[in-house]
Design a protein around this motif. Structure first.
Motif, PDB file in Angstrom:
ATOM      1  N   THR A 297       0.808  -1.225   0.000  1.00  0.00           N
ATOM      2  CA  THR A 297       0.000   0.000   0.000  1.00  0.00           C
ATOM      3  C   THR A 297       0.837   1.268   0.000  1.00  0.00           C
ATOM      4  O   THR A 297       0.306   2.360  -0.203  1.00  0.00           O
ATOM      5  CB  THR A 297      -0.924   0.033   1.232  1.00  0.00           C
ATOM      6  N   GLY A 298       2.135   1.130   0.255  1.00  0.00           N
ATOM      7  CA  GLY A 298       2.986   2.311   0.334  1.00  0.00           C
ATOM      8  C   GLY A 298       2.862   3.050   1.648  1.00  0.00           C
ATOM      9  O   GLY A 298       3.335   4.168   1.789  1.00  0.00           O
ATOM     10  N   GLN A 299       2.233   2.437   2.632  1.00  0.00           N
ATOM     11  CA  GLN A 299       2.000   3.069   3.933  1.00  0.00           C
ATOM     12  C   GLN A 299       3.065   2.624   4.935  1.00  0.00           C
ATOM     13  O   GLN A 299       2.781   1.914   5.893  1.00  0.00           O
ATOM     14  CB  GLN A 299       0.605   2.711   4.449  1.00  0.00           C
ATOM     15  N   LEU A 300       4.289   3.069   4.732  1.00  0.00           N
ATOM     16  CA  LEU A 300       5.392   2.691   5.613  1.00  0.00           C
ATOM     17  C   LEU A 300       5.471   3.642   6.797  1.00  0.00           C
ATOM     18  O   LEU A 300       5.358   4.853   6.637  1.00  0.00           O
ATOM     19  CB  LEU A 300       6.710   2.713   4.847  1.00  0.00           C
ATOM     20  N   ARG A 301       5.689   3.094   7.956  1.00  0.00           N
ATOM     21  CA  ARG A 301       5.831   3.903   9.166  1.00  0.00           C
ATOM     22  C   ARG A 301       7.310   4.193   9.417  1.00  0.00           C
ATOM     23  O   ARG A 301       8.180   3.433   9.036  1.00  0.00           O
ATOM     24  CB  ARG A 301       5.241   3.171  10.367  1.00  0.00           C
TER      25      ARG A 301
END
Length: 141
Positions: free
Chosen positions: A33-37
């Motif tokens: 999703t490209g949602q890296l923390r």
């Protein structure tokens, strides 16, 4: 860019064996999703644990310069056309799935994201990558 020192790494990562380490589902979803923390070193811990001891720089997500060639470490092109199609649809709708590459100096090896890179190429869009660069590899004395 984050500086990471790995001690006690498994050194398990061998791109020539075709053996794939299984990443945790939470990391696979974050990359898809490209949602890296942040910090990336924590998020990418399961990947970094596979590397040999040494100092690394972790950066991204970023777009590689067009002249940089990403080197596959698995079958190319990827055989799962449905998976590539899934990522193509995601890219067309504005999502930016992230691939993970290891920069070893002259090459940038695709560690995770072969289907993503193939989808980006098919859509003529620069890929989103997280780069793990070797700053200084461990050298036994």
């Amino acid at each position: 860019m984050e500086q990471v020192t790995i001690s006690g790494g498994t050194g398990f990562l061998d791109v020539n064996t075709r053996v794939r380490a299984e990443l945790p589902q939470s990391l696979r979803i974050a990359l898809a999703t490209g949602q890296l923390r942040r910090p990336l070193a924590t998020t990418l811990g399961p990947v970094l644990d596979l590397l040999v001891d040494g100092d690394y720089r972790v950066s991204g997500p970023e777009r590689p310069a067009e002249e940089r060639e990403l080197t596959p470490t698995d079958t190319w092109p990827p055989s799962d056309e449905a998976r590539v199609g899934y990522y193509r649809t995601a890219i067309r709708t504005g999502h930016r799935p992230v691939a993970v590459v290891l920069a070893d100096g002259d090459r940038e090896l695709i560690l995770d994201g072969h289907h993503k890179i193939a989808a980006y190429r098919a859509e003529a869009v620069a890929p989103a990558i997280v780069r793990i660069a070797i700053a200084q590899a461990y050298s036994p004395s």
